[in-house]
Motif scaffolding. Structure first.
Motif, PDB file in Angstrom:
ATOM      1  N   UNK A  12     -51.633   6.914  -5.433  1.00 38.86           N
ATOM      2  CA  UNK A  12     -50.444   6.041  -5.382  1.00 38.86           C
ATOM      3  C   UNK A  12     -50.327   5.348  -4.026  1.00 38.86           C
ATOM      4  N   UNK A  13     -50.497   6.102  -2.953  1.00 35.07           N
ATOM      5  CA  UNK A  13     -50.353   5.534  -1.607  1.00 35.07           C
ATOM      6  C   UNK A  13     -51.457   4.523  -1.323  1.00 35.07           C
ATOM      7  N   UNK A  14     -52.663   4.837  -1.714  1.00 38.45           N
ATOM      8  CA  UNK A  14     -53.782   3.918  -1.517  1.00 38.45           C
ATOM      9  C   UNK A  14     -53.542   2.616  -2.267  1.00 38.45           C
ATOM     10  N   UNK A  15     -53.023   2.707  -3.485  1.00 35.85           N
ATOM     11  CA  UNK A  15     -52.688   1.507  -4.273  1.00 35.85           C
ATOM     12  C   UNK A  15     -51.620   0.690  -3.550  1.00 35.85           C
ATOM     13  N   UNK A  16     -50.632   1.376  -2.976  1.00 32.37           N
ATOM     14  CA  UNK A  16     -49.573   0.680  -2.247  1.00 32.37           C
ATOM     15  C   UNK A  16     -50.144  -0.042  -1.022  1.00 32.37           C
TER      16      UNK A  16
ATOM     17  N   UNK B  77     -40.770   4.963   4.992  1.00 34.40           N
ATOM     18  CA  UNK B  77     -41.392   6.280   5.108  1.00 34.40           C
ATOM     19  C   UNK B  77     -40.275   7.309   4.992  1.00 34.40           C
ATOM     20  N   UNK B  78     -40.107   7.890   3.819  1.00 30.91           N
ATOM     21  CA  UNK B  78     -38.991   8.814   3.585  1.00 30.91           C
ATOM     22  C   UNK B  78     -39.329  10.255   3.920  1.00 30.91           C
ATOM     23  N   UNK B  79     -40.582  10.566   4.051  1.00 27.19           N
ATOM     24  CA  UNK B  79     -40.977  11.937   4.398  1.00 27.19           C
ATOM     25  C   UNK B  79     -42.087  11.901   5.450  1.00 27.19           C
ATOM     26  N   UNK B  80     -43.287  11.537   5.007  1.00 30.71           N
ATOM     27  CA  UNK B  80     -44.414  11.473   5.937  1.00 30.71           C
ATOM     28  C   UNK B  80     -44.517  10.089   6.565  1.00 30.71           C
ATOM     29  N   UNK B  81     -45.376   9.950   7.584  1.00 28.92           N
ATOM     30  CA  UNK B  81     -45.600   8.653   8.229  1.00 28.92           C
ATOM     31  C   UNK B  81     -46.810   7.978   7.585  1.00 28.92           C
ATOM     32  N   UNK B  82     -46.605   7.475   6.378  1.00 29.92           N
ATOM     33  CA  UNK B  82     -47.713   6.897   5.627  1.00 29.92           C
ATOM     34  C   UNK B  82     -48.076   5.493   6.105  1.00 29.92           C
ATOM     35  N   UNK B  83     -47.063   4.687   6.445  1.00 32.53           N
ATOM     36  CA  UNK B  83     -47.325   3.275   6.706  1.00 32.53           C
ATOM     37  C   UNK B  83     -47.928   3.014   8.068  1.00 32.53           C
ATOM     38  N   UNK B  84     -47.879   3.977   8.992  1.00 36.13           N
ATOM     39  CA  UNK B  84     -48.481   3.746  10.302  1.00 36.13           C
ATOM     40  C   UNK B  84     -49.998   3.568  10.195  1.00 36.13           C
ATOM     41  N   UNK B  85     -50.570   4.027   9.090  1.00 37.22           N
ATOM     42  CA  UNK B  85     -52.014   3.935   8.915  1.00 37.22           C
ATOM     43  C   UNK B  85     -52.499   2.495   8.723  1.00 37.22           C
ATOM     44  N   UNK B  86     -51.584   1.592   8.318  1.00 40.18           N
ATOM     45  CA  UNK B  86     -52.030   0.214   8.090  1.00 40.18           C
ATOM     46  C   UNK B  86     -51.405  -0.778   9.079  1.00 40.18           C
ATOM     47  N   UNK B  87     -50.746  -0.276  10.116  1.00 37.61           N
ATOM     48  CA  UNK B  87     -50.165  -1.180  11.120  1.00 37.61           C
ATOM     49  C   UNK B  87     -51.236  -2.078  11.731  1.00 37.61           C
ATOM     50  N   UNK B  88     -52.361  -1.484  12.097  1.00 38.33           N
ATOM     51  CA  UNK B  88     -53.451  -2.246  12.730  1.00 38.33           C
ATOM     52  C   UNK B  88     -54.038  -3.267  11.753  1.00 38.33           C
ATOM     53  N   UNK B  89     -54.143  -2.888  10.488  1.00 40.46           N
ATOM     54  CA  UNK B  89     -54.694  -3.805   9.487  1.00 40.46           C
ATOM     55  C   UNK B  89     -53.731  -4.960   9.206  1.00 40.46           C
ATOM     56  N   UNK B  90     -52.428  -4.675   9.210  1.00 38.13           N
ATOM     57  CA  UNK B  90     -51.447  -5.746   9.038  1.00 38.13           C
ATOM     58  C   UNK B  90     -51.498  -6.732  10.201  1.00 38.13           C
ATOM     59  N   UNK B  91     -51.718  -6.194  11.407  1.00 39.92           N
ATOM     60  CA  UNK B  91     -51.792  -7.065  12.589  1.00 39.92           C
ATOM     61  C   UNK B  91     -52.943  -8.062  12.452  1.00 39.92           C
ATOM     62  N   UNK B  92     -54.005  -7.671  11.766  1.00 35.36           N
ATOM     63  CA  UNK B  92     -55.149  -8.575  11.572  1.00 35.36           C
ATOM     64  C   UNK B  92     -54.789  -9.811  10.760  1.00 35.36           C
ATOM     65  N   UNK B  93     -53.793  -9.669   9.879  1.00 37.37           N
ATOM     66  CA  UNK B  93     -53.377 -10.824   9.072  1.00 37.37           C
ATOM     67  C   UNK B  93     -52.101 -11.445   9.633  1.00 37.37           C
TER      68      UNK B  93
ATOM     69  N   UNK C 216     -37.070  13.345   8.480  1.00 39.17           N
ATOM     70  CA  UNK C 216     -36.413  14.178   9.487  1.00 39.17           C
ATOM     71  C   UNK C 216     -34.906  14.089   9.499  1.00 39.17           C
ATOM     72  N   UNK C 217     -34.322  13.238   8.643  1.00 44.41           N
ATOM     73  CA  UNK C 217     -32.864  13.175   8.554  1.00 44.41           C
ATOM     74  C   UNK C 217     -32.422  13.792   7.225  1.00 44.41           C
ATOM     75  N   UNK C 218     -31.155  14.150   7.147  1.00 43.03           N
ATOM     76  CA  UNK C 218     -30.628  14.772   5.929  1.00 43.03           C
ATOM     77  C   UNK C 218     -30.723  13.806   4.754  1.00 43.03           C
ATOM     78  N   UNK C 219     -30.827  14.371   3.550  1.00 40.71           N
ATOM     79  CA  UNK C 219     -30.942  13.540   2.347  1.00 40.71           C
ATOM     80  C   UNK C 219     -29.766  12.593   2.196  1.00 40.71           C
ATOM     81  N   UNK C 220     -28.565  13.059   2.555  1.00 41.87           N
ATOM     82  CA  UNK C 220     -27.374  12.214   2.405  1.00 41.87           C
ATOM     83  C   UNK C 220     -27.467  11.000   3.324  1.00 41.87           C
TER      84      UNK C 220
END
Length: 229
Positions: free
Chosen positions: A33-37, A55-71, A206-210
Motif C-alpha cells: 500500500x505504501x509503495x503504491x502511494x 504521517x499518522x503513526x510512522x514517518x513514511x513520507x520522509x523516504x520520498x522527500x529527496x525524490x520529490x525535490x528532484x521534480x 506521537x500525539x493522542x488519538x483525539x
C-alpha cells in the motif's frame, strides 16, 4: 498516471483527472500500500498547486522527500506540536452561522461527547461568536474564540447540566493538554486555504488519538467547506 503493468509488461494508464474522485486502497500488511502511494505521489506532485501528506503513526513520507525535490517539490515537514491552528476560525467564504454547527458536530465526534454535552457546546459557541463580534462580520481579519475560551466559558456556566458540563470539561482538558499550550491558543491561526496551496507532510505520530482526529478533521472539513462556499 501509471497504475502499474499488466501481465505482458504494458503500462496500465488512467487520466490524472480521475483523481478528482475518491480512491481507497485496501490490503494486508506488507502488500505494498505504501509503495503504491509513493508511486502515485511522485507522479502527481508536480501537476498540482498543493499537496497534503499525513504521517499518522510512522514517518513514511520522509523516504520520498529527496525524490520529490528532484521534480521541484520542496516538501514542508510539519510536526503536530509546531502547528498554529484554531478549529473555531471560520474558513474563507463560509458564513459564521453555518460554521458553528459544522465545527460543533466535528468536535462532538472527535471528543465522543454525549447528546447533552453537544447541545451545551453549540450553545457556548453561539455565545462566544456573538460576544467577539464574529457573527455578522465579513472580513478575513476577524479574531475568533479559541477552545481555551470554550473551556473557560463552560467552567463559568454553573447553570448548565452537570453531566454535560463535566463531560465537556473533561474532554476539552484532555484534548488541550495532549497538544500543549501553543497549538490551539491562537485567535487567528494559519488560514487553511493558504496551507492548501503548499506541499506539506503533517507528522502526527506521537500525539493522542483525539488530537490527531481534531487536526485531520479541522484541516479537511475547513478546506472542503471553503471550496463549497
Amino acid at each position: 498516471l501509471i497504475q502499474g503493468f499488466d501481465s505482458k509488461g504494458k503500462r496500465i494508464l488512467i487520466p490524472i483527472q480521475y483523481l478528482n474522485a475518491h480512491s481507497l486502497t485496501l490490503a494486508s500488511s506488507g502488500a505494498g500500500k505504501t509503495t503504491k502511494a509513493y508511486f502515485h505521489v511522485l507522479q502527481i506532485a508536480h501537476h498540482i498547486k498543493g499537496l497534503w501528506l499525513f504521517d499518522c503513526a510512522k514517518r513514511e513520507w520522509q523516504k520520498i522527500e529527496r525524490l520529490l525535490a528532484r521534480v521541484g517539490v520542496d516538501l514542508i515537514v510539519l510536526p503536530a506540536r509546531s502547528m498554529k491552528i484554531n478549529p473555531l476560525q471560520v474558513p474563507l467564504g463560509v458564513d459564521p452561522l453555518d460554521w458553528i454547527p459544522r465545527i460543533s458536530d466535528t468536535l462532538v465526534m472527535v471528543m465522543e461527547l454525549p447528546p447533552r454535552a453537544s447541545k451545551l457546546l453549540q450553545s457556548v459557541l453561539y455565545k462566544l461568536f456573538r460576544k467577539m463580534g464574529v457573527v455578522g462580520m465579513d472580513t478575513p481579519h476577524t479574531l475568533y474564540p479559541t477552545l481555551y475560551d470554550v473551556l473557560h466559558a463552560v467552567k463559568q456556566d454553573k447553570a448548565a447540566n452537570p453531566q454535560a458540563r463535566h463531560a465537556l470539561l473533561d474532554s476539552l482538558d484532555s484534548l488541550l493538554a495532549s497538544l500543549g499550550p501553543d497549538v490551539l491558543a491562537y485567535r487567528r491561526g494559519w488560514p487553511i486555504h493558504e496551507l492548501a496551496k503548499l506541499p506539506i507532510n503533517y507528522v502526527l505520530g506521537g500525539i493522542a488519538d483525539v488530537a490527531l482526529d481534531l487536526i485531520l478533521n479541522t484541516l479537511l472539513i475547513a478546506e472542503f467547506s471553503s471550496r463549497v462556499a
